[in-house]
Design an enzyme around this catalytic site. Structure first.
Site, PDB file in Angstrom:
ATOM      1  N   GLY A 121       0.845  -1.203   0.000  1.00 26.26           N
ATOM      2  CA  GLY A 121       0.000   0.000   0.000  1.00 26.26           C
ATOM      3  C   GLY A 121       0.875   1.245   0.000  1.00 26.26           C
ATOM      4  O   GLY A 121       1.850   1.307   0.744  1.00 26.26           O
ATOM      5  N   ARG A 165       0.843  -5.243  -4.906  1.00 19.82           N
ATOM      6  CA  ARG A 165       1.022  -6.235  -3.835  1.00 19.82           C
ATOM      7  C   ARG A 165       1.492  -7.560  -4.430  1.00 19.82           C
ATOM      8  O   ARG A 165       1.156  -8.634  -3.924  1.00 19.82           O
ATOM      9  CB  ARG A 165      -0.283  -6.407  -3.056  1.00 19.82           C
ATOM     10  CG  ARG A 165      -0.713  -5.151  -2.300  1.00 19.82           C
ATOM     11  CD  ARG A 165      -1.751  -5.492  -1.244  1.00 19.82           C
ATOM     12  NE  ARG A 165      -2.362  -4.303  -0.661  1.00 19.82           N
ATOM     13  CZ  ARG A 165      -1.834  -3.613   0.343  1.00 19.82           C
ATOM     14  NH1 ARG A 165      -0.679  -3.961   0.839  1.00 19.82           N
ATOM     15  NH2 ARG A 165      -2.472  -2.558   0.828  1.00 19.82           N
ATOM     16  N   ASP A 193       5.823  -4.970   5.648  1.00 23.19           N
ATOM     17  CA  ASP A 193       6.300  -6.301   6.024  1.00 23.19           C
ATOM     18  C   ASP A 193       6.326  -7.280   4.840  1.00 23.19           C
ATOM     19  O   ASP A 193       7.236  -8.102   4.740  1.00 23.19           O
ATOM     20  CB  ASP A 193       5.402  -6.846   7.147  1.00 23.19           C
ATOM     21  CG  ASP A 193       6.084  -7.968   7.893  1.00 23.19           C
ATOM     22  OD1 ASP A 193       7.173  -7.733   8.436  1.00 23.19           O
ATOM     23  OD2 ASP A 193       5.558  -9.094   7.893  1.00 23.19           O
ATOM     24  N   THR A 215       4.880   2.403   6.038  1.00 22.12           N
ATOM     25  CA  THR A 215       3.451   2.069   6.137  1.00 22.12           C
ATOM     26  C   THR A 215       2.741   3.095   7.009  1.00 22.12           C
ATOM     27  O   THR A 215       3.295   3.539   8.021  1.00 22.12           O
ATOM     28  CB  THR A 215       3.173   0.657   6.721  1.00 22.12           C
ATOM     29  OG1 THR A 215       1.770   0.533   6.995  1.00 22.12           O
ATOM     30  CG2 THR A 215       3.932   0.377   8.012  1.00 22.12           C
ATOM     31  N   ASP A 256       0.394   2.226   8.712  1.00 19.37           N
ATOM     32  CA  ASP A 256      -0.076   1.431   9.854  1.00 19.37           C
ATOM     33  C   ASP A 256       0.871   1.499  11.058  1.00 19.37           C
ATOM     34  O   ASP A 256       0.473   1.173  12.170  1.00 19.37           O
ATOM     35  CB  ASP A 256      -0.242  -0.044   9.457  1.00 19.37           C
ATOM     36  CG  ASP A 256      -1.220  -0.237   8.311  1.00 19.37           C
ATOM     37  OD1 ASP A 256      -1.995   0.697   8.035  1.00 19.37           O
ATOM     38  OD2 ASP A 256      -1.192  -1.313   7.689  1.00 19.37           O
ATOM     39  N   ASP A 273       3.125  -0.489  11.941  1.00 19.12           N
ATOM     40  CA  ASP A 273       3.106  -1.777  12.648  1.00 19.12           C
ATOM     41  C   ASP A 273       4.360  -2.619  12.406  1.00 19.12           C
ATOM     42  O   ASP A 273       4.342  -3.831  12.608  1.00 19.12           O
ATOM     43  CB  ASP A 273       1.851  -2.581  12.249  1.00 19.12           C
ATOM     44  CG  ASP A 273       1.804  -2.909  10.768  1.00 19.12           C
ATOM     45  OD1 ASP A 273       2.637  -2.381  10.009  1.00 19.12           O
ATOM     46  OD2 ASP A 273       0.932  -3.696  10.365  1.00 19.12           O
ATOM     47  N   MET A 287      -8.044   2.890   9.086  1.00 22.43           N
ATOM     48  CA  MET A 287      -7.235   1.765   8.607  1.00 22.43           C
ATOM     49  C   MET A 287      -6.239   1.337   9.696  1.00 22.43           C
ATOM     50  O   MET A 287      -6.253   1.859  10.802  1.00 22.43           O
ATOM     51  CB  MET A 287      -6.482   2.170   7.348  1.00 22.43           C
ATOM     52  CG  MET A 287      -7.322   2.117   6.091  1.00 22.43           C
ATOM     53  SD  MET A 287      -6.265   2.433   4.660  1.00 22.43           S
ATOM     54  CE  MET A 287      -7.360   1.969   3.333  1.00 22.43           C
ATOM     55  N   ARG A 308      -5.074  -2.220   9.665  1.00 21.38           N
ATOM     56  CA  ARG A 308      -5.115  -3.695   9.758  1.00 21.38           C
ATOM     57  C   ARG A 308      -5.286  -4.157  11.206  1.00 21.38           C
ATOM     58  O   ARG A 308      -6.191  -3.692  11.871  1.00 21.38           O
ATOM     59  CB  ARG A 308      -3.852  -4.315   9.159  1.00 21.38           C
ATOM     60  CG  ARG A 308      -3.804  -4.279   7.656  1.00 21.38           C
ATOM     61  CD  ARG A 308      -2.808  -5.321   7.178  1.00 21.38           C
ATOM     62  NE  ARG A 308      -2.277  -5.021   5.870  1.00 21.38           N
ATOM     63  CZ  ARG A 308      -2.846  -5.377   4.722  1.00 21.38           C
ATOM     64  NH1 ARG A 308      -3.989  -6.012   4.729  1.00 21.38           N
ATOM     65  NH2 ARG A 308      -2.278  -5.071   3.576  1.00 21.38           N
ATOM     66  N   GLU A 358     -10.262  -0.647  11.755  1.00 26.47           N
ATOM     67  CA  GLU A 358     -10.911  -1.605  10.847  1.00 26.47           C
ATOM     68  C   GLU A 358     -10.788  -3.047  11.370  1.00 26.47           C
ATOM     69  O   GLU A 358     -11.608  -3.899  11.053  1.00 26.47           O
ATOM     70  CB  GLU A 358     -10.327  -1.501   9.440  1.00 26.47           C
ATOM     71  CG  GLU A 358      -8.826  -1.760   9.363  1.00 26.47           C
ATOM     72  CD  GLU A 358      -8.247  -1.620   7.961  1.00 26.47           C
ATOM     73  OE1 GLU A 358      -8.972  -1.335   7.011  1.00 26.47           O
ATOM     74  OE2 GLU A 358      -7.010  -1.802   7.833  1.00 26.47           O
ATOM     75  N   ARG A 416     -24.052   8.308  12.925  1.00 25.30           N
ATOM     76  CA  ARG A 416     -23.603   8.144  11.530  1.00 25.30           C
ATOM     77  C   ARG A 416     -22.202   7.552  11.524  1.00 25.30           C
ATOM     78  O   ARG A 416     -21.431   7.773  12.467  1.00 25.30           O
ATOM     79  CB  ARG A 416     -23.540   9.498  10.817  1.00 25.30           C
ATOM     80  CG  ARG A 416     -24.861  10.200  10.672  1.00 25.30           C
ATOM     81  CD  ARG A 416     -25.660   9.578   9.532  1.00 25.30           C
ATOM     82  NE  ARG A 416     -26.796  10.398   9.195  1.00 25.30           N
ATOM     83  CZ  ARG A 416     -28.009  10.297   9.755  1.00 25.30           C
ATOM     84  NH1 ARG A 416     -28.229   9.400  10.701  1.00 25.30           N
ATOM     85  NH2 ARG A 416     -29.001  11.093   9.374  1.00 25.30           N
ATOM     86  N   HIS A 425      -9.075   5.078   1.943  1.00 23.36           N
ATOM     87  CA  HIS A 425      -7.797   5.390   1.303  1.00 23.36           C
ATOM     88  C   HIS A 425      -7.399   6.863   1.370  1.00 23.36           C
ATOM     89  O   HIS A 425      -6.271   7.207   1.032  1.00 23.36           O
ATOM     90  CB  HIS A 425      -7.806   4.888  -0.149  1.00 23.36           C
ATOM     91  CG  HIS A 425      -7.829   3.387  -0.209  1.00 23.36           C
ATOM     92  ND1 HIS A 425      -9.007   2.681  -0.064  1.00 23.36           N
ATOM     93  CD2 HIS A 425      -6.834   2.480  -0.323  1.00 23.36           C
ATOM     94  CE1 HIS A 425      -8.727   1.381  -0.106  1.00 23.36           C
ATOM     95  NE2 HIS A 425      -7.426   1.230  -0.262  1.00 23.36           N
ATOM     96  N   ARG A 469      -4.209   7.352   3.124  1.00 29.55           N
ATOM     97  CA  ARG A 469      -2.913   7.054   2.516  1.00 29.55           C
ATOM     98  C   ARG A 469      -2.455   8.167   1.570  1.00 29.55           C
ATOM     99  O   ARG A 469      -1.343   8.114   1.040  1.00 29.55           O
ATOM    100  CB  ARG A 469      -2.998   5.740   1.725  1.00 29.55           C
ATOM    101  CG  ARG A 469      -3.212   4.521   2.579  1.00 29.55           C
ATOM    102  CD  ARG A 469      -2.366   3.362   2.112  1.00 29.55           C
ATOM    103  NE  ARG A 469      -2.598   2.989   0.747  1.00 29.55           N
ATOM    104  CZ  ARG A 469      -3.204   1.867   0.350  1.00 29.55           C
ATOM    105  NH1 ARG A 469      -3.664   1.017   1.241  1.00 29.55           N
ATOM    106  NH2 ARG A 469      -3.329   1.601  -0.913  1.00 29.55           N
TER     107      ARG A 469
HETATM  108  O1  F6P Z   1      -1.264  -1.527   4.992  1.00 32.47           O
HETATM  109  C1  F6P Z   1      -1.783  -0.311   4.590  1.00 32.47           C
HETATM  110  C2  F6P Z   1      -3.269  -0.399   4.388  1.00 32.47           C
HETATM  111  O2  F6P Z   1      -3.724   0.897   4.056  1.00 32.47           O
HETATM  112  C3  F6P Z   1      -4.059  -0.975   5.571  1.00 32.47           C
HETATM  113  O3  F6P Z   1      -4.241  -0.046   6.605  1.00 32.47           O
HETATM  114  C4  F6P Z   1      -5.323  -1.398   4.887  1.00 32.47           C
HETATM  115  O4  F6P Z   1      -6.011  -2.418   5.565  1.00 32.47           O
HETATM  116  C5  F6P Z   1      -4.834  -1.882   3.560  1.00 32.47           C
HETATM  117  O5  F6P Z   1      -3.588  -1.251   3.316  1.00 32.47           O
HETATM  118  C6  F6P Z   1      -5.773  -1.616   2.415  1.00 32.47           C
HETATM  119  O6  F6P Z   1      -5.243  -2.176   1.283  1.00 32.47           O
HETATM  120  P1  F6P Z   1      -5.765  -1.926  -0.199  1.00 32.47           P
HETATM  121  O7  F6P Z   1      -5.211  -0.617  -0.660  1.00 32.47           O
HETATM  122  O8  F6P Z   1      -5.207  -3.066  -0.962  1.00 32.47           O
HETATM  123  O9  F6P Z   1      -7.248  -1.882  -0.131  1.00 32.47           O
END
Ligand code: F6P
Length: 350
Positions: free
Chosen positions: A10, A71, A102, A125, A127, A129, A169, A171, A222, A274, A280, A283
């Site tokens: 991502g 990916r 990772d 990332t 994330d 993580d 987001m 993960r 999420e 709501r 995205h 990102r």
């Molecule tokens: O790892 C980054 C990330 O944005 C995660 O937070 C999210 O779950 C995932 O990628 C979403 O991936 P894609 O862009 O393939 O939907």
């Protein structure tokens, strides 16, 4: 020295800062850099572009990655790995800088251990993580995007006396939700690292409303682990998967928990609720100053490792220093939020 770089997984803000810094560092030493397009896919198919310091100088503020990303997992099929090895040799490359999370770095690590392939990793990332580095670039920009969005949601939530459930987001790690929840003075922060009993959150929202706070902000990862009691008093767990779809690395697509949380809050409290899935948006955008500097520093040090022929390493942030760690130690272990962060946040969540 001839170095290739690629960006996989991502995308996130400041990937271009890393690319620019690798290119500059290698060129300063008299070497040249190429970029494989769309992550490992480009390394397999031999799709690449020349990268020059002059041409990459302006890319620093640009979000995403000028090289594209995917990916693609070459280890899905042994013939794909052979193609990478052949392209590496054919192009006369001395080193490959893999910029990724990772999955991307896991491939780089395996190529190094299986073939002594000259890889260097740069952790990225939103994330946050990845183990072995204090912070990943992209995380800070993402937090600012979430903070800005929730600041805007707050005013409409307040006007309409509503609860806003914001799905983030990240993960299976709650860094984005926890940090932005603190930065946004959320009423509730639901992360994968600890079980949230939704009924307790509903009680809290009702208590706060009775005490005069007429709106609520609920931040949900999420991948959060959320339980609730159904009408018969049975404890149920909410589903975090959007579909059964898995990517090349076997990750299931997450999403949709925010809607379930919003419906249950509305049902259990009677408060108009709501949900907003930031998706995205988190990102995208131009990198923050922090991410520009971190990405640049990591890129410089990745370039320097290549020049020193110190392969099989990942550059990492430790306190304020950039260090290098063995790739094999840096991958394969997801870093979740240490409990003290949620413990600190809990002062405001009761
Ligand atoms: O790892 C980054 C990330 O944005 C995660 O937070 C999210 O779950 C995932 O990628 C979403 O991936 P894609 O862009 O393939 O939907």
């Amino acid at each position: 020295m001839k170095v290739a770089c690629l960006t996989g997984g991502g995308d996130c803000p400041a990937l271009n800062a890393v690319i620019r810094a690798v290119v500059r560092t290698i060129e300063n030493a008299g070497g040249e850099t190429i970029g494989f397009l769309e992550g490992w896919r480009g390394a397999i198919n031999g799709d690449w572009v020349t990268l020059k310091a002059m041409d990459t100088d302006e890319i620093l503020p640009k979000g995403g990655t000028i090289l594209g990303s995917s990916r693609t997992n070459p280890y899905k099929d042994p013939t794909l790995v052979e193609k990478i090895l052949a392209n590496f040799k054919g192009l006369g490359l001395d080193a490959l800088v893999a910029i990724g999370g990772d999955d991307t770095l896991g491939v780089a690590s395996k190529l190094y251990s299986d073939y002594k392939f000259n890889t260097i990793g740069v952790p990225k990332t939103i994330d946050n993580d990845l183990s072995s580095t204090d912070f990943t670039f992209g995380f800070d920009t993402c937090l600012n995007t979430v903070m800005d969005a929730v600041d805007k949601l707050r005013t409409t939530a307040e006007s309409h006396r509503r609860v806003m459930v914001v799905e983030c987001m990240g993960r299976h790690a709650g860094w984005i939700t926890c940090f932005s929840g603190i930065a946004n003075s959320a009423d509730s922060i639901m992360v994968p690292e600890q079980v949230t009993m939704l009924d307790d959150v509903c009680d809290l929202l009702k208590r706060r409303r009775a005490a005069g706070k007429k709106y609520g902000i609920v931040m949900v990862s999420e991948g959060a682990e959320i339980k609730y009691r159904d009408e018969s008093g049975n404890v149920k767990t909410l589903d975090v998967t959007q579909s059964g779809k898995k990517d090349d690395f076997g990750h299931i697509q997450l999403g949709g928990i925010g809607k379930q949380v919003a419906e249950l809050i509305k049902y259990k409290t009677g408060i108009e609720t709501r949900e907003v899935v930031l998706g995205h948006l988190q990102r995208g955008g131009s990198p923050s100053a922090y991410d520009r500097v971190l990405g640049t520093r990591l890129g410089i040090h990745a370039g320097r490792l290549a020049l020193k022929k110190d392969f099989g390493k990942m550059v990492a942030l430790r306190c304020i220093k950039i260090v290098s760690v063995p790739l094999s130690e840096a991958v394969g272990q997801m870093r979740t939020i240490p409990p003290e962060f949620m413990d600190e946040a809990s002062e405001f969540l009761r």
